[in-house]
Scaffold this active site. Structure first.
Site, PDB file in Angstrom:
ATOM      1  N   ASP A  66      18.154  78.564  16.595  1.00 51.64           N
ATOM      2  CA  ASP A  66      19.231  77.595  16.439  1.00 51.64           C
ATOM      3  C   ASP A  66      19.535  77.540  14.953  1.00 51.64           C
ATOM      4  OD1 ASP A  66      20.974  75.714  17.941  1.00 51.64           O
ATOM      5  OD2 ASP A  66      20.215  74.320  16.431  1.00 51.64           O
ATOM      6  N   GLY A 149      30.546  84.476  11.937  1.00 54.20           N
ATOM      7  CA  GLY A 149      30.575  83.028  11.698  1.00 54.20           C
ATOM      8  C   GLY A 149      31.144  82.662  10.335  1.00 54.20           C
ATOM      9  N   TYR A 150      30.383  81.865   9.609  1.00 51.39           N
ATOM     10  CA  TYR A 150      30.843  81.356   8.320  1.00 51.39           C
ATOM     11  C   TYR A 150      30.557  82.329   7.169  1.00 51.39           C
ATOM     12  CZ  TYR A 150      31.019  76.950  10.959  1.00 51.39           C
ATOM     13  OH  TYR A 150      31.299  75.980  11.900  1.00 51.39           O
ATOM     14  N   ASP A 151      30.085  83.536   7.440  1.00 49.26           N
ATOM     15  CA  ASP A 151      29.699  84.469   6.372  1.00 49.26           C
ATOM     16  C   ASP A 151      30.777  84.690   5.301  1.00 49.26           C
ATOM     17  OD1 ASP A 151      27.112  84.814   7.197  1.00 49.26           O
ATOM     18  OD2 ASP A 151      27.459  86.699   8.238  1.00 49.26           O
ATOM     19  N   LYS A 171      21.965  91.276   3.658  1.00 43.85           N
ATOM     20  CA  LYS A 171      21.959  89.932   4.282  1.00 43.85           C
ATOM     21  C   LYS A 171      20.585  89.631   4.878  1.00 43.85           C
ATOM     22  CE  LYS A 171      23.851  86.909   7.818  1.00 43.85           C
ATOM     23  NZ  LYS A 171      24.742  86.657   8.951  1.00 43.85           N
ATOM     24  N   HIS A 176      18.649  83.163   5.956  1.00 45.14           N
ATOM     25  CA  HIS A 176      17.878  82.167   6.692  1.00 45.14           C
ATOM     26  C   HIS A 176      17.208  82.807   7.924  1.00 45.14           C
ATOM     27  CE1 HIS A 176      21.932  82.739   8.018  1.00 45.14           C
ATOM     28  NE2 HIS A 176      21.883  81.891   9.020  1.00 45.14           N
ATOM     29  N   ARG A 177      17.944  83.647   8.652  1.00 48.55           N
ATOM     30  CA  ARG A 177      17.407  84.248   9.885  1.00 48.55           C
ATOM     31  C   ARG A 177      16.346  85.300   9.555  1.00 48.55           C
ATOM     32  NH1 ARG A 177      21.815  84.837  11.771  1.00 48.55           N
ATOM     33  NH2 ARG A 177      21.804  82.872  12.883  1.00 48.55           N
TER      34      ARG A 177
HETATM   35  P1  IMP Z   1      23.945  78.152  17.614  1.00 46.25           P
HETATM   36  O1  IMP Z   1      24.231  79.260  18.562  1.00 46.25           O
HETATM   37  O2  IMP Z   1      24.084  76.785  18.212  1.00 46.25           O
HETATM   38  O3  IMP Z   1      22.639  78.340  16.908  1.00 46.25           O
HETATM   39  O4  IMP Z   1      25.099  78.206  16.532  1.00 46.25           O
HETATM   40  C1  IMP Z   1      24.992  78.877  15.368  1.00 46.25           C
HETATM   41  C2  IMP Z   1      26.351  78.851  14.651  1.00 46.25           C
HETATM   42  O5  IMP Z   1      26.110  78.669  13.264  1.00 46.25           O
HETATM   43  C3  IMP Z   1      27.050  80.195  14.795  1.00 46.25           C
HETATM   44  O6  IMP Z   1      27.958  80.196  15.845  1.00 46.25           O
HETATM   45  C4  IMP Z   1      27.752  80.321  13.450  1.00 46.25           C
HETATM   46  O7  IMP Z   1      28.959  79.628  13.486  1.00 46.25           O
HETATM   47  C5  IMP Z   1      26.811  79.599  12.494  1.00 46.25           C
HETATM   48  N1  IMP Z   1      25.849  80.558  11.915  1.00 46.25           N
HETATM   49  C6  IMP Z   1      24.517  80.656  12.178  1.00 46.25           C
HETATM   50  N2  IMP Z   1      23.966  81.674  11.486  1.00 46.25           N
HETATM   51  C7  IMP Z   1      24.975  82.230  10.806  1.00 46.25           C
HETATM   52  C8  IMP Z   1      25.020  83.345   9.931  1.00 46.25           C
HETATM   53  O8  IMP Z   1      24.037  84.056   9.676  1.00 46.25           O
HETATM   54  N3  IMP Z   1      26.227  83.599   9.397  1.00 46.25           N
HETATM   55  C9  IMP Z   1      27.328  82.869   9.664  1.00 46.25           C
HETATM   56  N4  IMP Z   1      27.354  81.838  10.488  1.00 46.25           N
HETATM   57  C10 IMP Z   1      26.170  81.513  11.057  1.00 46.25           C
END
Ligand code: IMP
Length: 192
Positions: A66, A149-151, A171, A176-177
């Protein structure tokens, strides 16, 4: 150990597989996605909820994530709501909504971080959790086509580029991941 990934987000699946390439684990996407109500109060609670739901369904080791972006100047939003920040939840509209909320804030006040909590339920039903962050700034223009995503609006000062401008390997090294997954798997003994 054979592990299924508890997500339907293919961008995350790709990153999991890349980051854990050198570890003695066999990762595969879940056969189908399971609906999980993300009612947790933080990233760790939501990661555990996802892992437990997939474990109940498939009865084999599962790995969940998450994650999200916290922007300090707007009360750490979108935070755990990062995926569902805009109405349609697409990457583009999420970014647009965020840019709308920060338009009057100077860029040097846009300190932000990505957060990632990962949860593994292993073959003995033991729950392992790790969380990591990656610190940077949000910028008001999109830069780079890499990542997801927000990258493109997450500027990482140490490399003087956005995550959208980094190669996948760059990256993974600082993200974080990448950090959360390495922390989790380096802490558990993996058999051949
Ligand atoms: P989750 O599926 O509820 O964990 O949502 C994670 C959301 O956070 C993703 O859909 C992205 O919008 C954002 N996010 C998480 N990790 C990344 C990343 O590594 N890069 C860019 N956006 C991220």
């Amino acid at each position: 150990m054979k592990i299924i990934i508890a997500t339907s987000n293919l961008d995350k699946v790709r990153e999991f597989q890349r980051i854990l390439e050198g570890f003695k684990v066999e990762l595969s996407p879940a056969p189908y996605s399971v609906r999980v109500s993300e009612t947790g109060r933080d990233f760790i609670e939501n990661a555990i909820l996802k892992a437990r739901a997939y474990y109940r369904e498939f009865k084999m080791p599962v790995l969940s994530d998450d994650s999200g972006l916290e922007v300090d100047a707007i009360g750490k939003a979108p935070g755990i709501f990062s995926a569902r920040f805009s109405e349609d939840g697409s990457y583009r509209s999420n970014i647009e909504r965020l840019l709308g909320q920060i338009k009057n804030i100077p860029e040097d006040r846009l300190k932000a971080r990505f957060v990632c909590a990962v949860c593994l339920i292993d073959d003995r039903e033991i729950i392992h959790v790790a969380q990591e962050t990656c610190e940077g700034y949000v910028i008001k223009e999109l830069r780079g086509n890499s990542g997801f995503g927000y990258d493109p609006i997450f500027y990482y000062p140490e490399l003087k580029r956005t995550f959208g401008e980094l190669s996948p390997e760059e990256k993974d090294t600082v993200s974080h991941r990448g950090k959360a997954l390495r922390k989790l798997f380096l802490a558990i003994p993996l058999e051949e």
